[in-house]
Every structure is written in C-alpha cells, then in structure tokens.
Design a protein around this motif. Structure first.
Motif, PDB file in Angstrom:
ATOM      1  N   ILE A  24       0.750  -1.095   0.046  1.00 57.99           N
ATOM      2  CA  ILE A  24       0.005   0.145   0.002  1.00 57.99           C
ATOM      3  C   ILE A  24       1.026   1.305  -0.045  1.00 57.99           C
ATOM      4  CG2 ILE A  24      -0.203  -0.006   2.324  1.00 57.99           C
ATOM      5  CD1 ILE A  24      -3.289   1.043   1.998  1.00 57.99           C
ATOM      6  N   GLN A  25       0.210   2.160  -0.568  1.00 56.23           N
ATOM      7  CA  GLN A  25       1.127   3.761  -0.937  1.00 56.23           C
ATOM      8  C   GLN A  25       0.713   4.528   0.085  1.00 56.23           C
ATOM      9  OE1 GLN A  25       3.740   3.932  -3.325  1.00 56.23           O
ATOM     10  NE2 GLN A  25       3.662   1.830  -3.282  1.00 56.23           N
ATOM     11  N   LEU A  26       1.458   5.469   0.660  1.00 55.04           N
ATOM     12  CA  LEU A  26       1.253   6.576   1.743  1.00 55.04           C
ATOM     13  C   LEU A  26       1.069   7.706   0.832  1.00 55.04           C
ATOM     14  CD1 LEU A  26       0.966   7.370   4.621  1.00 55.04           C
ATOM     15  CD2 LEU A  26       3.304   8.048   4.316  1.00 55.04           C
ATOM     16  N   ILE A  27       2.045   8.033  -0.175  1.00 56.85           N
ATOM     17  CA  ILE A  27       1.999   9.253  -0.529  1.00 56.85           C
ATOM     18  C   ILE A  27       1.198   9.017  -2.137  1.00 56.85           C
ATOM     19  CG2 ILE A  27       3.148  11.325  -1.639  1.00 56.85           C
ATOM     20  CD1 ILE A  27       3.916  10.499   1.351  1.00 56.85           C
ATOM     21  N   THR A  28      -0.355   9.634  -1.788  1.00 56.98           N
ATOM     22  CA  THR A  28      -1.173   9.836  -2.774  1.00 56.98           C
ATOM     23  C   THR A  28      -1.636  11.196  -2.833  1.00 56.98           C
ATOM     24  OG1 THR A  28      -3.049   9.169  -1.540  1.00 56.98           O
ATOM     25  CG2 THR A  28      -1.618   7.478  -2.510  1.00 56.98           C
ATOM     26  N   PRO A  29      -2.351  11.526  -3.998  1.00 57.31           N
ATOM     27  CA  PRO A  29      -3.116  12.991  -4.071  1.00 57.31           C
ATOM     28  C   PRO A  29      -3.977  13.093  -2.829  1.00 57.31           C
ATOM     29  CG  PRO A  29      -3.030  12.004  -6.219  1.00 57.31           C
ATOM     30  CD  PRO A  29      -2.421  10.809  -5.139  1.00 57.31           C
ATOM     31  N   THR A  30      -4.691  12.054  -2.472  1.00 56.70           N
ATOM     32  CA  THR A  30      -5.802  11.973  -1.280  1.00 56.70           C
ATOM     33  C   THR A  30      -5.037  12.492  -0.001  1.00 56.70           C
ATOM     34  OG1 THR A  30      -7.133  10.791  -2.393  1.00 56.70           O
ATOM     35  CG2 THR A  30      -7.706  11.128  -0.223  1.00 56.70           C
ATOM     36  N   PHE A  31      -3.747  11.726   0.036  1.00 54.22           N
ATOM     37  CA  PHE A  31      -2.948  11.780   1.381  1.00 54.22           C
ATOM     38  C   PHE A  31      -2.367  13.261   1.494  1.00 54.22           C
ATOM     39  CE2 PHE A  31       1.358  11.918   3.543  1.00 54.22           C
ATOM     40  CZ  PHE A  31       1.006  11.334   4.513  1.00 54.22           C
ATOM     41  N   LEU A  32      -1.777  13.829   0.325  1.00 52.65           N
ATOM     42  CA  LEU A  32      -1.402  15.053   0.266  1.00 52.65           C
ATOM     43  C   LEU A  32      -2.334  16.204   0.799  1.00 52.65           C
ATOM     44  CD1 LEU A  32       0.678  14.908  -2.829  1.00 52.65           C
ATOM     45  CD2 LEU A  32       1.558  14.854  -0.551  1.00 52.65           C
ATOM     46  N   LEU A  33      -3.786  16.043   0.226  1.00 48.68           N
ATOM     47  CA  LEU A  33      -4.793  16.736   0.621  1.00 48.68           C
ATOM     48  C   LEU A  33      -5.004  16.771   2.181  1.00 48.68           C
ATOM     49  CD1 LEU A  33      -7.277  16.309  -2.426  1.00 48.68           C
ATOM     50  CD2 LEU A  33      -5.850  18.591  -1.741  1.00 48.68           C
ATOM     51  N   PHE A  34      -5.044  15.196   2.630  1.00 54.23           N
ATOM     52  CA  PHE A  34      -5.248  15.291   4.062  1.00 54.23           C
ATOM     53  C   PHE A  34      -4.057  15.815   4.645  1.00 54.23           C
ATOM     54  CE2 PHE A  34      -4.861  12.499   7.952  1.00 54.23           C
ATOM     55  CZ  PHE A  34      -5.971  12.597   8.204  1.00 54.23           C
ATOM     56  N   SER A  35      -2.962  15.836   4.483  1.00 52.90           N
ATOM     57  CA  SER A  35      -1.968  16.323   5.075  1.00 52.90           C
ATOM     58  C   SER A  35      -1.908  17.954   5.360  1.00 52.90           C
ATOM     59  CB  SER A  35      -0.472  16.096   4.568  1.00 52.90           C
ATOM     60  OG  SER A  35      -0.221  14.596   4.267  1.00 52.90           O
ATOM     61  N   VAL A  36      -2.385  18.657   4.257  1.00 53.62           N
ATOM     62  CA  VAL A  36      -2.428  20.049   4.301  1.00 53.62           C
ATOM     63  C   VAL A  36      -3.670  20.436   5.303  1.00 53.62           C
ATOM     64  CG1 VAL A  36      -3.154  22.261   2.774  1.00 53.62           C
ATOM     65  CG2 VAL A  36      -1.602  20.417   1.888  1.00 53.62           C
ATOM     66  N   ALA A  37      -4.574  19.480   5.151  1.00 56.81           N
ATOM     67  CA  ALA A  37      -5.906  19.688   6.061  1.00 56.81           C
ATOM     68  C   ALA A  37      -5.326  19.560   7.591  1.00 56.81           C
ATOM     69  CB  ALA A  37      -7.101  18.751   5.602  1.00 56.81           C
ATOM     70  N   ILE A  38      -4.523  18.654   7.811  1.00 62.31           N
ATOM     71  CA  ILE A  38      -3.987  18.424   8.992  1.00 62.31           C
ATOM     72  C   ILE A  38      -3.415  19.179   9.654  1.00 62.31           C
ATOM     73  CG2 ILE A  38      -2.335  16.931  10.417  1.00 62.31           C
ATOM     74  CD1 ILE A  38      -5.065  15.326  10.373  1.00 62.31           C
ATOM     75  N   VAL A  39      -2.303  19.832   8.771  1.00 58.55           N
ATOM     76  CA  VAL A  39      -1.559  20.980   9.301  1.00 58.55           C
ATOM     77  C   VAL A  39      -2.428  22.054   9.579  1.00 58.55           C
ATOM     78  CG1 VAL A  39       0.329  22.493   8.677  1.00 58.55           C
ATOM     79  CG2 VAL A  39       0.482  20.111   8.050  1.00 58.55           C
ATOM     80  N   LEU A  40      -3.068  22.491   8.586  1.00 61.31           N
ATOM     81  CA  LEU A  40      -3.876  23.738   8.774  1.00 61.31           C
ATOM     82  C   LEU A  40      -4.995  23.577  10.169  1.00 61.31           C
ATOM     83  CD1 LEU A  40      -4.804  24.702   5.141  1.00 61.31           C
ATOM     84  CD2 LEU A  40      -3.150  25.783   6.783  1.00 61.31           C
ATOM     85  N   GLY A  41      -5.566  22.202  10.067  1.00 58.22           N
ATOM     86  CA  GLY A  41      -6.581  22.204  11.113  1.00 58.22           C
ATOM     87  C   GLY A  41      -5.997  22.042  12.562  1.00 58.22           C
ATOM     88  N   VAL A  42      -4.888  21.470  12.763  1.00 62.53           N
ATOM     89  CA  VAL A  42      -4.162  21.289  13.698  1.00 62.53           C
ATOM     90  C   VAL A  42      -3.519  22.652  14.245  1.00 62.53           C
ATOM     91  CG1 VAL A  42      -2.346  20.382  15.272  1.00 62.53           C
ATOM     92  CG2 VAL A  42      -3.544  18.925  13.768  1.00 62.53           C
TER      93      VAL A  42
END
Length: 805
Positions: free
Chosen positions: A379-397
């Motif tokens: 299974i891959q970690l770095i995907t377009p969905t993951f990158l969007l989630f990462s941005v959301a996590i950084v901004l949300g946190v």
C-alpha cells in the motif's frame, strides 16, 4: 514581514526548547497515528470506487423470513437470472456471476514443465455482458468469447503463473475439472487490491450450464440457493431502484409463494454497500463493518485531539511568560491582529515540523500496517488524497492548537502585561487547562477500557469450550472433481495405519467452519415442513470420536454411504419441543421434505459450528458419501513435520494429479476472528499511545508549574516543609483531575464496549474490578509522571531558588 515573523518564531522556539520539543514530540505521535489510520480508512472506503458504473450497479440479494427471525444470503437460485430477464423492466443488463474454485490441467507440451495441475481459487462463471457492468482492461483477445462454451479469460498474473508469460497464454488450450476442454480467449489486467470483484479467471456461463453435474449446479432447481451464485443488474442513469424492488417483490410472490418454510423476498443492494454490509458476503475479497471504520477514524481524531490539547495546555501556561513581550509590542504600536498572526506563525512552525517528521515515521511504519489491518503490504502512503489530508491536518491542527493561545496572548492589556498581573483565563470558574487535562484522560481511559475488554473477549473466545476438540486436529481438502470411490477408503486406511495418527474421519467439513448448508426438513413422520431450517453436516461413523463430540443422549450412527441414520444437536431437540434428549432417539427425520426417512440415533451436545459471533443453530449430521469434501485426523502429541509430510505423500499416492492443501483446525478457527484480533491490537497500540501523550502533557505542565513556584517551594522548605508535603502540594491537583476523568470514562467506556460485544453470541463478562483496575493504572501513571518531577523539585536546594532575594 514574513521573514521577520519567521525569525521571531524560530527565536522563540529556540528560547523555549523544552516546551518546543515536548510539543513537537507529542504532535508527531498524534499526526503519525492520524496518517496511518487515514491510510487504512481511505483504503477501505475506496473499495471499487474505480468502477465507472458503480452508481448504476446493484446486486439482487435474498431475504428469508422465518417464524423466529430473518436469514440473508447474497445468492439466488440458478434459474433466476433468465427468469429475471423476462420479468424485470427498466434495466440495461442482468449479469450472473458464479464464483468457484476450478481445477485446471495444462498440456505438458504447452507448458514445457512438469507442473501442469493448478487450482484457480476465484473463477467467475459469467457472460460476455460482464464488462458492460464492471471495468475490465483487455490486454489480448476479446471478452465476447465468453458467449461460447469452453472459453476462459485469464488475468495477467494468473496467465504468467500458468504459462510463464501472459503473451504466451492467449489462445492456448486447457482442461477444466479434468473433463472440460477449454481455451484462453482473452487476457485481462489484474484488478486493484481494493475490489470485491477480484478474479483469477473468467469462464463462460454456458460452460457451467452445459456441465451441470460437474459443477453441481442445476439450472432447474428453484429451491437451491448458494451464496456464490449471484446476479447483478445495471440500471439506467435515471433508473428507479425502488421500482425494481417492487418488481422483485412481485417476482418472489409469484415464484416462491407457498414454497418452503420461509417467506422469501428479493431486493437490490447498491454496489457501494457491498464492502460494508455484513449480512451479505461479497463475491470475493474482504469486507468490514462501517462501525469498525468509524472506530478507527474516531481513534485517530482522539489521538490528534490529545496531542493538540498538550499544545494548548503548554502554550497557555507559557503565555504568562510572554506577557511582557506582548505588552512591549502593544505599547510600541503593535495591533492585536499582529500578535495573533505571530502566535499562529509559531504554532504553524511547530505543526509543520511535526507533520514532516510524521510523514517520515509513517513511511517507515507502513510495511507493518498489514499486521493490524486488511491492507496490502504494498500500500502506498503518498497519494493525492494523502497530500490533501496532510494539508488539512497541518492547517486544522494549527487552528485547533493555536487559536486559544493566540486569543489569550493578543488579549493581554499592556499595563497588566508589563506589571506581570496576567492570570490564565477561566471558564465557568474552572481553568481551561484543567478541563483539557480531564478530556485527555477520559480519552486515554476509554481506550484502556476498550483494550482490556477486547483482549479479554478474544482471549476467552480462543480458550472457550467449543464443544469439540480442536487441538492437534489436522485436515485437508479432498479433490472436488474426483468421484467418491474406494480410493477414499484406501487413503483413510493408510492414514490410520500411521502410528502418529490416532483417528481419521471423512466429512463434508470440520465441526467449526464457514459452511452454512441448510435445508427444510420433516420430523417424526409428519409430512410437512418444520417452520425453521436445519443446518447440515455430513460425516462418516468416526466423525464424533475423531473430533471429540459429546452425546447428551444416544450414540453415533452406523457406517453408510447414503442417508440412513442421523444425529441432531441439543438446540434442534429444544426447537422441536423435545423436552428430554432421550425422547428424540428413535424418531425419524428427513432432509428436503421427502425420502429417505432417517432414524435419529443420538443427540450430540451443542458445539460451535461457525464462529462464536453466531448463535448455535439447529442441525442434522448424517452420512452421505457424495457430500464428503474433507478428511480430518487427530494427531498424536509426538507428531511433527515428518508426519505432515507422510500425510501429503499418501494423498499424492492416491490422487497424483490433485492439489494438496492441509491446515490445522485451531488455525482455521483463529482465522474467524482475524478482524477482531486486529482491532484488539489497534486498541492496544493506541491505548499505549494515548497514555504516552497524556504523560508527556502532564510532565510538561508539572515542569512549568514547578518553574512558576520555585521560590514558593524554596520558602516552604526553609520553613520546614517535608519532601512528601511539597510533592503532594504539586501533585494533588492532577490526581483530582484524573479521578474526575475516571467518573466520566467508566460509563462511556462501558457503553461503547457493550455495543461492540453485541457482535458476538458468546460475550465475556465485565467485572467491576476491571474498571477499578483501569482507574488505578491511570492514577499510578499520573502519580509516577507528576511525582517524578515534583520530587525532583522538592529535593532541589532552596538556596538556589532564593539566591536573588
């Protein structure tokens, strides 16, 4: 401006290294957990999302209503696909899909090797309309070949396995079930792992229709339902599923009224629900309860929230130390917005650093994810969905963690700030910091309760009395395409002659399996259906001794190749209103409503014929040689690998062309609870993680508190206060907060775990002492974390803290 703010933020982080490191460590743990859980949840939610027609595809499923409840199956009867084509309107296509394992033999001249026999595990018998519903990429040939009997399509991987390369496979002949000549009419690309329609081979539906006896599927049997015989519909884009459901109800009423012991109905199941609806098994692949996905997502949110709470607590506490800086900034003309922006900048820097480290940590941990979830090792970690989630996590946190400290700092009045008269804001008279500590420990204790109960439940299931012996029981599958002739007896006799084998039995399946064969039946010479179904097992006369089944009354039956005698279980006797099991012995019973009648020779004590999630069903065990698919044996305690090798050799001597597959019964049973064991492991990991994050936050807070009270501690020591008194002074507030958290966590944990236990027929008891244990562990962890720093402060020389006075 940005450059100045960045420099100031970096300077402040370096100035408060201890707090910065605590915040970064805590957030890294939380964000790493969130990244890994997001990977699992997004994978499960993505099942078959690649199918371009997913919004138009439905499966026809079956519901049986009995006097005592409902029964569900994803399958239909063999005549139904053709009948539905005639009865249903408003649909674009009807496609039958029958999943079966198929024995394949290749010509040695074609393969050029000695390995010519293979078992294809997931062979879909279907029509050429299959690609009009499901996305299939054709590499060679044409799927229109599925219109003709004897035509198959292989996946790229299966073609390589059989022929070396997929290019070499196209057009080659092969033999199905040792009797059916076929050829490879197409090669298709492998389907993604996240699909419940993964197959190894497509076989033309007409191949099954023209070989009913070989595949044990008869297209005139309206009463035969198999979970593997499924039918799918494609509706127009503006189709009306409710209208189709009404037509299916009318079809059931017309076709099955007054037939059988149940009220049968059919309805549509959306494709997007197939992976999550546990009432109906998918045609292939795994499934998961949506409740499990919600649980994983909730755990991720909780862990992230706990890490953010640490940041808020420490930043709020640290704000008092920044009061003069804020006061000077405001006196020099700085606006509140600038202070807020500066505070958010520091928070963003900490969160960004944590997220970067978390991405690296999640990448390192990714290969181990398959140990706790049904995800592929690749299974891959770095995907377009993951990158969007990462941005959301950084901004949300950043927003979650930085908002309150920013408001606190920006709200300081310059005069009060410069005079050091700032106090932490209060919420209803209770410090927000205290409330957040309570929330942290509520989450940690709920996870601890869930962990203890999940581990206790799974341990008791693994050690539960199943009603039969599962230890040292080994079994292998008999070749399904071979006649049940005298070779069975020869193989059994040869195995019985092995001194390492205590006993041998031939049967339809082992006592506990995924077998759900069931039938209507008549009882006590009354020629009418009993108003519930009987589960079925078939076995020889040695079945009961071999698996250690106990009798409540009577004995086992005599050896026979056909239906002559039968044994029922205690649940069956009770459902038949037979008060005393002895009274059932001697009565007659028949399967399917007709001849032959069988004499009941005994009543066996109830045992778990499926997993312990399910209640014990009423069932009949009888002899029927044609239904034997398994040979099981009880091994001696001294048996080892040499014994298993000799068993395989004997099998190969009798069935030289067959594929051998053996397994221990206890491993099969353990596999029933794979999902639950994985969830239990998740609870363990995240319960520990929540405790670590809580402890980090507590240590940071007590360290700050000690720093604020250094002079007070020094004065108290000079005035004669003991180490224990100072330790208690610093620790008591946190002990009280943990006790408050316990009062909230215990009923919440009880409710949530009770809901989870409803999935099991066999449920563990949860004694009061378990909750007391969780409370004590929480208190001990708190005492150890806070006490360590408090004792260190109490041991410091008061001269050092009072030197400047």
């Amino acid at each position: 401006m940005w450059k100045i703010y960045s420099k100031i933020a970096w300077r402040n982080l370096k100035k408060g290294k201890r707090v910065a490191l605590i915040n970064i460590f805590g957030l890294t743990l939380g964000i790493t957990a969130a990244f890994l859980l997001f990977t699992v949840v997004s994978y499960e939610l993505s099942y078959d999302s690649f199918q371009s027609n997913s919004d138009q595809i439905y499966r026809v499923v079956t519901q049986d209503e009995y006097s005592d409840g409902m029964s569900y199956t994803p399958g239909v009867s063999p005549p139904m696909p053709e009948a539905l084509k005639a009865d249903l309107s408003g649909i674009e296509a009807i496609v039958p899909v029958v999943n079966s394992s198929v024995f394949v033999t290749l010509d040695e001249a074609v393969t050029g090797s000695g390995e010519n026999n293979f078992v294809i595990e997931d062979a879909f018998f279907t029509t050429a309309d299959y690609p009009s519903l499901f996305d299939v990429k054709v590499l060679a040939g044409n799927l229109n070949s599925l219109n003709d009997p004897g035509q198959v399509a292989l996946t790229e991987t299966e073609a390589k396995k059989l022929f070396g390369t997929w290019e070499n496979a196209f057009g080659k002949p092969l033999l199905l079930s040792k009797r059916i000549e076929a050829s490879v009419g197409a090669i298709v690309a492998d389907l993604p792992d996240n699909s419940n329609f993964r197959f190894d081979m497509l076989v033309s539906y007409k191949t099954m229709e023209s070989n009913e006896e070989i595949f044990d599927t008869y297209f005139d049997e309206w009463g035969s339902f198999s979970s593997n015989f499924q039918v799918y519909l494609k509706l127009p884009e503006v189709g009306n599923p409710a209208q189709i459901n009404q037509q299916l109800l009318a079809f059931a009423e017309k076709t099955y009224k007054d037939r059988g012991t149940s009220k049968k109905s059919f309805f549509l199941q959306e494709m997007k629900d197939i992976h999550f609806d546990t009432r109906f098994d998918p045609i292939s692949g795994n499934m998961i309860r949506k409740a499990t996905i919600y649980t994983l997502a909730l755990i991720g949110v909780f862990i992230l929230l706990m890490a953010s709470i640490n940041f808020v607590n420490l930043s709020t506490a640290q704000a008092i130390g920044k009061s003069k800086e804020v006061g000077i900034r405001k006196v020099m003309g700085g606006s509140r917005g600038q202070v807020v922006f500066q505070s958010f900048g520091e928070t963003f820097m900490v969160v960004f650093i944590s997220a970067t480290i978390s991405t690296l940590a999640a990448t390192i941990l990714l290969p181990y994810l398959s140990k706790v979830a049904e995800v592929p090792e690749t299974i891959q970690l770095i995907t377009p969905t993951f990158l969007l989630f990462s941005v959301a996590i950084v901004l949300g946190v950043t927003l979650l963690s930085g908002l309150y400290p920013a408001l606190i700092l920006s709200g300081f009045q310059p005069i009060q700030a410069l005079k050091n008269k700032i106090q932490v804001a209060q919420i209803g008279g209770v410090s927000l910091r205290r409330s957040l500590v309570v929330l942290q420990f509520v989450i940690a204790q709920v996870l601890m309760i869930a962990t203890v109960i999940a581990v206790k439940q799974m341990t008791e299931i693994q050690n539960a009395d199943l009603g039969f012996s599962k230890e040292a029981v080994y079994y292998f599958d008999l070749p399904s395409d071979e006649p049940r002739d005298g070779r069975l007896d020869v193989l059994k006799q040869r195995l019985e002659a092995n001194s390492q084998i205590k006993s041998v039995s031939i049967s339809s399946d082992v006592p506990s399996s995924n077998n759900n064969w069931a039938s209507n039946f008549w009882f006590d010479d009354k020629r009418e259906d009993v108003p519930f179904m009987a589960s079925l097992k078939y076995g020889d006369a040695d079945y009961f001794d071999n698996y250690g089944l106990q009798f409540a009354a009577g004995t086992g039956f005599s050896e026979s190749d056909t239906l002559k005698e039968a044994v029922i279980n205690e649940t069956m006797a009770k459902r038949l209103n037979v008060a005393n099991p002895e009274d059932a012995v001697g009565k007659r019973i028949t399967i399917g409503g007709g001849e032959p009648w069988m004499r009941i020779t005994g009543v066996v004590k109830d045992f778990a014929q499926n997993s312990l999630r399910e209640e014990v069903k009423p069932f009949i065990i009888a002899t029927e040689r044609e239904s034997y698919y398994v040979m099981g044996m009880k091994l001696d305690s001294s048996a080892g690998q040499q014994t298993l090798t000799s068993i395989e050799e004997e099998f190969k001597n009798i069935y030289p062309d067959a594929i051998y597959s053996g397994e221990f019964l206890d491993e099969t049973i353990a596999n029933f609870y794979r999902r639950e064991n994985q969830l239990s492991l998740v609870y363990k990991v995240f319960a520990v993680l929540s405790i670590v994050i809580s402890s980090i936050g507590l240590y940071g807070l007590i360290s700050f508190l000690v720093g604020q009270k250094l002079k007070e501690i020094g004065i108290r020591k000079v005035l004669g206060a003991s180490i224990s008194q100072i330790t208690f002074l610093l620790s008591k507030e946190f002990i009280y907060l943990v006790l408050i958290a316990c009062v909230i966590a215990v009923p919440l944990g009880y409710y949530l775990t009770d809901q989870w236990l409803q999935n099991f027929s066999y449920k563990t008891t949860v004694p009061l002492g378990l909750y007391v244990l969780v409370m004590l562990v929480s208190l001990l962890i708190t005492a150890a974390t806070v006490g360590f720093r408090a004792v260190k402060a109490a041991l410091d020389n008061p001269v050092d803290s009072l030197a400047d006075e």
